[in-house]
Design an enzyme around this catalytic site. Structure first.
Site, PDB file in Angstrom:
ATOM      1  N   GLU A 173     -17.568  43.457   1.658  1.00 48.62           N
ATOM      2  CA  GLU A 173     -18.271  42.455   2.455  1.00 48.62           C
ATOM      3  C   GLU A 173     -17.858  41.066   1.994  1.00 48.62           C
ATOM      4  OE1 GLU A 173     -22.800  40.941   3.508  1.00 48.62           O
ATOM      5  OE2 GLU A 173     -22.504  42.998   2.818  1.00 48.62           O
ATOM      6  N   ARG A 174     -17.423  40.234   2.917  1.00 44.31           N
ATOM      7  CA  ARG A 174     -16.901  38.900   2.624  1.00 44.31           C
ATOM      8  C   ARG A 174     -15.708  38.984   1.675  1.00 44.31           C
ATOM      9  NH1 ARG A 174     -19.303  37.488   7.090  1.00 44.31           N
ATOM     10  NH2 ARG A 174     -21.570  37.539   6.965  1.00 44.31           N
ATOM     11  N   GLU A 300     -32.917  39.655   4.327  1.00 39.71           N
ATOM     12  CA  GLU A 300     -31.977  40.091   5.355  1.00 39.71           C
ATOM     13  C   GLU A 300     -32.103  41.592   5.628  1.00 39.71           C
ATOM     14  OE1 GLU A 300     -28.582  36.655   4.865  1.00 39.71           O
ATOM     15  OE2 GLU A 300     -28.241  38.549   3.817  1.00 39.71           O
ATOM     16  N   ARG A 333     -32.335  38.677  -7.151  1.00 39.20           N
ATOM     17  CA  ARG A 333     -31.777  37.588  -6.347  1.00 39.20           C
ATOM     18  C   ARG A 333     -32.876  36.831  -5.604  1.00 39.20           C
ATOM     19  NH1 ARG A 333     -28.226  38.302  -2.425  1.00 39.20           N
ATOM     20  NH2 ARG A 333     -26.591  36.871  -3.113  1.00 39.20           N
ATOM     21  N   LYS A 374     -28.839  30.866  -6.038  1.00 44.16           N
ATOM     22  CA  LYS A 374     -27.616  30.259  -5.515  1.00 44.16           C
ATOM     23  C   LYS A 374     -27.578  28.771  -5.835  1.00 44.16           C
ATOM     24  CE  LYS A 374     -26.667  33.526  -1.794  1.00 44.16           C
ATOM     25  NZ  LYS A 374     -26.241  33.711  -0.394  1.00 44.16           N
ATOM     26  N   ASP A 379     -26.507  28.550   1.758  1.00 43.86           N
ATOM     27  CA  ASP A 379     -25.636  29.713   1.541  1.00 43.86           C
ATOM     28  C   ASP A 379     -24.191  29.292   1.317  1.00 43.86           C
ATOM     29  OD1 ASP A 379     -24.800  32.320   1.303  1.00 43.86           O
ATOM     30  OD2 ASP A 379     -24.810  32.752   3.434  1.00 43.86           O
ATOM     31  N   GLU A 401     -25.961  31.130  -9.511  1.00 43.27           N
ATOM     32  CA  GLU A 401     -25.020  31.937  -8.755  1.00 43.27           C
ATOM     33  C   GLU A 401     -24.063  31.042  -7.964  1.00 43.27           C
ATOM     34  OE1 GLU A 401     -24.865  35.390  -5.223  1.00 43.27           O
ATOM     35  OE2 GLU A 401     -26.791  34.504  -5.820  1.00 43.27           O
ATOM     36  N   GLU A 407     -16.039  32.416   1.524  1.00 40.55           N
ATOM     37  CA  GLU A 407     -16.649  32.800   2.795  1.00 40.55           C
ATOM     38  C   GLU A 407     -16.705  31.630   3.776  1.00 40.55           C
ATOM     39  OE1 GLU A 407     -20.862  34.633   4.509  1.00 40.55           O
ATOM     40  OE2 GLU A 407     -20.545  34.470   2.341  1.00 40.55           O
ATOM     41  N   TRP A 555     -31.142  32.600  12.249  1.00 42.30           N
ATOM     42  CA  TRP A 555     -30.819  32.461  10.828  1.00 42.30           C
ATOM     43  C   TRP A 555     -31.294  31.151  10.206  1.00 42.30           C
ATOM     44  CZ3 TRP A 555     -29.442  36.851   8.654  1.00 42.30           C
ATOM     45  CH2 TRP A 555     -28.886  37.847   9.452  1.00 42.30           C
TER      46      TRP A 555
END
Length: 693
Positions: A173-174, A300, A333, A374, A379, A401, A407, A555
């Site tokens: 993923e990514r 999510e 997370r 993060k 994001d 993070e 991405e 989103w």
């Protein structure tokens, strides 16, 4: 003791920054003739193998390995030792060896007129020896004279980790560099040569933790913690363990239901708690130094404690209780937000979510829980504010993070060196305990004396021959590791290290590549989203320009552009109130249009297109100018790279040139779409009357 010869590297992949090309400066030095080791372990063996291979490749000499018991009275040598051993007084002159931490090391050349001198690599533990060996090889690749080597290193961050988003079908993923190096066809890959080389690369930059599977844990990955897969996982864990790296696994919070047949995953249910305790005991039977769990919960559409009206503290503490007897940790997370937002609702702000969810829980988490936060509240955008949650929880372990995988920064098709961005984040002052309360001091535990803390990053590697798709994207991988070890390292120091190890020490190569890397983040930002607004990408795959791609989505990723202006009003005065999550000094700076930095203006404020920036330009003119400058900047990158033809091997030169040419064409698409959109939206023309469609 005889050491069986083992050719390094283990696979045919690109050697990255462990190329060890011949160096004239190393020819004929007697210090390279022997490597002396008193104590032996798998980690010391990894260090000695690397030393012998690297020295042989660079100097043409293959040192003999001497293990224990032999006199050191005659001849020059490299000695790998721990602080428990008897060592010369010269090694105690600058800093007592007892001040080394568990992963720290000393490198020192001790002069000897007759034999040319000896080099000491001294660690408190065998991990220190391993890191010291790689540091020595780094210096030799950079052509630092042996007699000038005299340093002591301790890592600043206790946990320096990589997060893989690999799936067991082999997809990532990514991922933008091929397939997984760990998984294929729902199993772990049996040919582990690539994994061994990857472990070497990670050890060389001081990484000590790795999670090998996606945080979005699917059905197949859920079974990684079962007896069906644990023997395979243990084999991979052993490879990393020998290189000083503890293995972690991302887990499915609903595992008691999916694997154990329980009717619930409620963290306060006694049956669920017992199931996890038994599962932890089973995992540690296979992997005694298992690091612990990485958990994405209630985010999510992932399962979590919210289903049972429990908190994140309830959920993470249950897992932490199961891991505590074995020294394991839970990395929880904080990427939790409403992913089903109504775009019509201007009051809900995704940027607020992590702080709103977790700040009220400060002090409720067990001491082997770490909150993974993060760097920004959204994001991993090319530019966004620093998360206000970092430093806001003095009683709860935190770790920072980053995202190495590109991405939102060109997906390793575009050159975008992220070390400057990360330096900005690490040096950001939160003012949590007054001036000087930087993010790097939060992550390292210096600010609040956290029991567990550090830095992690979503990684950018795959099974492409060059690891990262774009060869120059290796610089992000290398740079992250060096910053995780020592966030005070400058961008210039890190860049020079990587270039000289990867492409050699020719002055023109160093000069041109240094400039290319230094300018690339700003160039990318210029032709993509302006002034911190972010998100102007195609939905789903996130590649390429689409100004309204997420504007009417669930989103929570909006720019609110209309015919008058654009940006998100996050002020306390009349916006979402997000600015109030910062400590006073930053809250006041961001709240005011007069003091808000230009590069974050649209992240914090909705302004007219005619609003004048601190630079003197209007917002609309800045958009036009920056997008033309960005596209022109890529052409300049191409010309700099062209100058290195003949100084860089043809294969890598051609591959990088191909990526740069693609970037040039794509940057023009970005330029024309963004400029045209805002010209049509605003009706205001370009002062310089350039072509806008």
């Amino acid at each position: 003791m005889e050491i069986t010869e083992l050719q390094l590297p283990y696979s045919a992949a690109d050697r990255g920054w462990l190329r060890y090309e011949p160096r004239d400066s190393l020819q004929g030095l007697p210090v390279w003739s022997r490597i002396f080791v008193s104590e032996w372990s798998d980690t010391v063996e990894a260090a000695v193998r690397e030393l012998r291979y690297g020295i042989r490749e660079m100097s043409g000499q293959s040192p003999d390995i001497v293990v224990g018991g032999e006199s050191l009275a005659q001849g020059a040598f490299i000695r790998c030792a721990t602080v428990r051993e008897s060592l010369p007084n010269e090694l105690h002159s600058d800093l007592p060896l007892q001040d080394l931490n568990e992963e720290g090391y000393l490198l020192k050349h001790v002069a000897d007129k007759e034999n040319g001198g000896c080099l000491y690599i001294v660690g408190r533990t065998d991990k220190g020896i391993l890191y010291g060996a790689f540091h020595l090889l780094r210096l030799l690749q950079m052509e630092v004279p042996a007699e000038r080597i005299d340093l002591v290193e301790n890592p600043r961050n206790p946990l320096r980790m990589m997060n893989h988003w690999d799936n067991m079908d082999g997809s990532i993923e990514r991922g933008y560099a091929g397939r997984s190096i760990f998984f294929k066809d729902q199993r772990l890959i049996e040919d582990d040569g690539r994994i061994r080389d990857y472990a070497r690369l990670m050890a060389s930059i001081g990484i000590n933790g790795i999670s090998i599977n996606n945080v979005n844990v699917h059905e197949a990955e859920t079974r990684l913690i079962t007896a069906e897969y644990l023997p395979q996982v243990a084999r991979v864990a052993g490879i990393f363990s020998a290189h000083g790296i503890r293995l972690f696994l991302s887990i499915n919070y609903a595992s008691p239901m999916q694997l154990g047949g329980l009717a619930t995953a409620d963290p306060l249910d006694s049956g669920v708690r017992q199931w996890w305790k038994e599962k932890a005991e089973e995992i540690y039977r296979y992997i005694p130094d298992f690091g612990g769990f990485v958990v994405k919960a209630d985010s999510e559409h992932r399962p979590g404690p919210f289903t049972y009206n429990r908190t994140h503290a309830d959920g993470s503490n249950m897992l932490a209780e199961a891991l505590a007897p074995y020294g394991g940790v839970v990395i929880w997370r904080c990427f939790v937000y409403n992913c089903m937002q109504d775009w019509r609702d201007r009051a809900t702000d995704r940027a607020r979510a992590a702080y709103d969810h977790f700040k009220p829980l400060d002090g409720q988490f067990r001491d082997n829980v770490i909150l993974q936060i993060k760097n920004g509240p959204m994001d991993f955008q090319v530019r966004e504010a620093v998360s206000p949650l970092l430093g806001a929880m003095p009683q709860t372990n935190q770790m920072l993070e980053f995202q190495i995988t590109q991405e939102y920064t060109g997906q390793q098709k575009h050159l975008c060196y992220l070390v400057p961005q990360w330096k900005d984040v690490l040096d950001f002052d939160t003012y949590a305990r007054g001036e000087g309360s930087t993010i790097q001091r939060v992550a390292s535990g210096e600010l609040y004396d956290y029991k567990h803390c550090g830095i992690t990053a979503v990684i950018n590697v795959g099974d492409d021959e060059n690891w990262t798709g774009h060869t120059l994207a290796q610089a992000n991988l290398y740079g992250y590791g060096r910053l995780a070890w020592n966030p005070d390292l400058s961008e210039a120091e890190i860049t020079e290290e990587w270039i000289k190890q990867t492409f050699g020490t020719h002055a023109a190569v160093v000069e041109q590549l240094t400039t290319m890397l230094a300018e690339s983040w700003r160039i990318y930002e210029n032709y993509t989203s302006p002034l911190g607004v972010g998100w102007m990408v195609n939905p789903g795959h996130h590649y390429g320009p689409n100004v309204d791609g997420y504007e009417y989505s669930v989103w929570g990723t909006y720019h609110f552009a209309d015919c008058h202006g654009m940006g998100v009003n996050r002020t306390v005065k009349d916006g979402t109130g997000y600015t109030g999550q910062y400590f006073a000094e930053n809250a006041e700076r961001y709240e005011s249009l007069d003091s808000c930095p230009d590069e974050l203006l649209l992240f914090f404020h909705h302004v007219p297109y005619t609003h004048r920036l601190h630079s003197g330009k209007t917002v609309i003119q800045h958009i036009y100018d920056s997008h033309f400058e960005g596209a022109d900047g890529v052409e300049a990158l191409i010309e700099r790279w062209r100058l290195l033809e003949g100084l860089v091997d043809p294969k890598r030169h051609e591959a990088v040139m191909g990526r740069l040419r693609h970037q040039a064409e794509h940057s023009k698409e970005w330029r024309d779409i963004i400029n045209t959109y805002f010209y049509r939206k605003s009706g205001i023309g370009d002062e310089l009357k350039r072509m806008i469609y």
